[in-house]
Write an enzyme that holds these catalytic residues in place. Sequence first.
Site, PDB file in Angstrom:
ATOM      1  N   HIS A  37       0.833  -1.205   0.000  1.00  0.00           N
ATOM      2  CA  HIS A  37       0.000   0.000   0.000  1.00  0.00           C
ATOM      3  C   HIS A  37       0.869   1.256   0.000  1.00  0.00           C
ATOM      4  CE1 HIS A  37      -3.609  -2.359   0.617  1.00  0.00           C
ATOM      5  NE2 HIS A  37      -4.310  -1.235   0.553  1.00  0.00           N
ATOM      6  N   LYS A 102      -9.808  -7.832   8.285  1.00  0.00           N
ATOM      7  CA  LYS A 102     -10.478  -8.104   9.556  1.00  0.00           C
ATOM      8  C   LYS A 102     -10.349  -6.863  10.422  1.00  0.00           C
ATOM      9  CE  LYS A 102      -6.557 -10.286  11.865  1.00  0.00           C
ATOM     10  NZ  LYS A 102      -6.042 -11.483  12.519  1.00  0.00           N
TER      11      LYS A 102
END
Length: 180
Positions: A37, A102
């Site tokens: 990222h 999550k």
Amino acid sequence: MEQHIKAPLSAQDAEKLRAGDYVYLTGTIYTARDAAHKRMYEAIEKGETLPFALQDNIIYYMGPSPAREGRPIGSAGPTTASRMDKYTPTLLGLGLRGMVGKGRRSVPVQNAIVDHKAVYFAAVGGAGALLSKSIKESEVIAYDDLGTEAVRKLTVEDFPVIVVIDSEGNNLYDMVMKTD
């Protein structure tokens, strides 16, 4: 509600999903974690091309274990999504339609999900070996030097996820807390 959805994820499919829906994804998704990222964000800032088109795609926040013989990938459980939050609004603004991870997301990410009619899915943590059975192909497509954090293109079949934040901003975690 149970839904079977094709990936990449169309805007129409994203908008019909609701927090709490059980979804089985089939098609192509991509993996990227913290280091990937960061590199993608830096590439965007420099005006460089990303390793894959974001438009309507889904990023799975996952770093797999090595593949066993005869398998395309090892254990493939989700990682904590909030670690990608500082990059996510930018990626959503460039067309990213879905994310799988999550845990909770920040308010700016939740707002960006609504603004861009996207969706945040959760995969069950601790079930990486089971999840890997839905991954039929895995190919490193960028940042190979990052090892398990390299960007991978995955072909998935009936990959099980749950809608946590839908395109209207409904948040399963908040809904569950209200019922306790």
